[in-house]
Scaffold this motif. Sequence first.
Motif: not given
Lengths: 296, 278
Positions: A33-40
């Motif tokens: 989830x962290x990795x995904x959020x870093x692109x938002x």
Amino acid sequence: MKSARSQQSKTGLLFIAPLVLCIIGVLIYPLCNSIVLSFTNKMFTYVKYDFIGWDNYIKLFQDDLFWLALFHSFKFTVFGVLGALALGLLLALLLNKNTKYIAFFRGLLFLPWTLPSIVVVLTFRWLYNDFYGYINYILLKSHIIDVPFNILSSSKTAWIGVLIPLIWCYYPFVMVFLLAALQSIDKSLYQVAELDGATKWDMFWHITLSSLKPSIIVVAILEAIWMFCSFDLVFLLTNGGPANETLTLSLYIYKMAFPAKNMAYGTALSVIMFIFLIIFTIFYFRLVGRKQNSET
Amino acid sequence: MKHKKPFWKTVLHFLVLCAVTFIVIFPLVITLFTSLKPPNEVITATPTLLPHDFTLENYIKLFKVRNFPQYMLNSLVVASFTAVLSLLISSLGACAIVWMKFPGKRVVINTVLAAYMFPQILLIIPLFIMCYCLNLIDTKFSLVLAYLSFSLPFSVWMLKTFFESIPKELMEAALMDGCSYWQALTKIILPISLSSITTVLIFSFVLGWSEYLFAVNLITTDANRTIAVGLQTLLGYYRTDFALLTAASITMSLPVFCLFVMVQKYFIKGLTVGAVKG
């Protein structure tokens, strides 16, 4: 026979299921989830956010504070590991005796490792206190300084003020780790060396230190991982101040994500830290793997 | 071949050890003695090491202050639940890893080992968001959940190492006699693993008792606050009352000390597993 085996496999899955669910729930899913959020561009707990591609990472590489924090993290790690290794090795050598009172001293010297971080912080705040603290009292009495001063409030010395408790918390692990290694050195090596007319110094250098070398490297990497990621001490002692002089990467992650409420940027910083962590860990497993191979 | 060391060398070694130990744990020594001083002896420009008058008044005051007993109780609840859940999940898991076959075993073992060195700061953001979505913010359960991610890898590894040292025949014999795995684990294996079980319980308990980062972010009201954050609140209100603050520090650390002294030997062994064999 076959049904018995599949039966066993089923019980196996049943037994391992809680562990796997926990690991996925509290470790792997949050990490992904962290990795995904870093692109938002997610802000704190707002539900609405958009994907903005690599923008966070581009911003990060142009962010002076990020480089400063990274530099400080490495500074703390390098000096912290060296300090903890030196102190831990010294104490391990002192404790490497077969007498009754050793267990007592080892127990006492191990205590700092078990202390809650908030207690360490309170203790050192009290020690550093510029009016009633002991360090100032001793320094004033011995005329090293003329005016009372608090090590944490000067931008030149604040990092040393954080480094001391950091080393103090982490040396006990080095100590017990190296003590275990010292006790496994073959005593007959020393007797042979003595017959050959080696001096004490030769023996220390060529037998003790060279047998400890693999353990020292392993413990240094473990300590480096912990110190690189440590958060509580610097947060509670200085909160990065004065003037960002003690801002570390973990503190910067926190400050971005919680007080500044920019969760997305915080996660992008976390991903960078995670990459460093992977590099450390690969080194660690390489060494441990090699050590175990050579033992068998 | 062996010659005895001269007596003076032993004495010298003892004295050096005493001196070094005193210097290294000096911060702890003064914290302890400051907490036993009356407040007017603490705020002085010429501090002494030992108090002139030993007193427990700081400790008595502490338990009357704000919600300190409540903080302690909250920590106790969180830490106990963390310890019991960790033990339950990790003993089942370690049993499966050591004695049973299941698909993906290698992956599970490697993940547990890697999780061993995973730092808190990388998990706080996603776990905060997760707890927010599940409506768990400001519950003690959210803390237990967060602490499991740190206590489980250690616990599984500790128990796995111990279970591997138990002769295989014991488990096989139990199964032959018609025990189920669950019965064999609870009736035969766990009773002989008391040292490892205690270590796992204590490690998880102490983690839950002293953790700060999650406790400060996942808990928002005073009623659910744990002792680590409670101590920080004290620091805010009683910034200069170091007699009270040191008393609080000692109160918080004392249970931890006692527990660690109990399992020191096993604990150190557990700490170094994965690095030194055996």
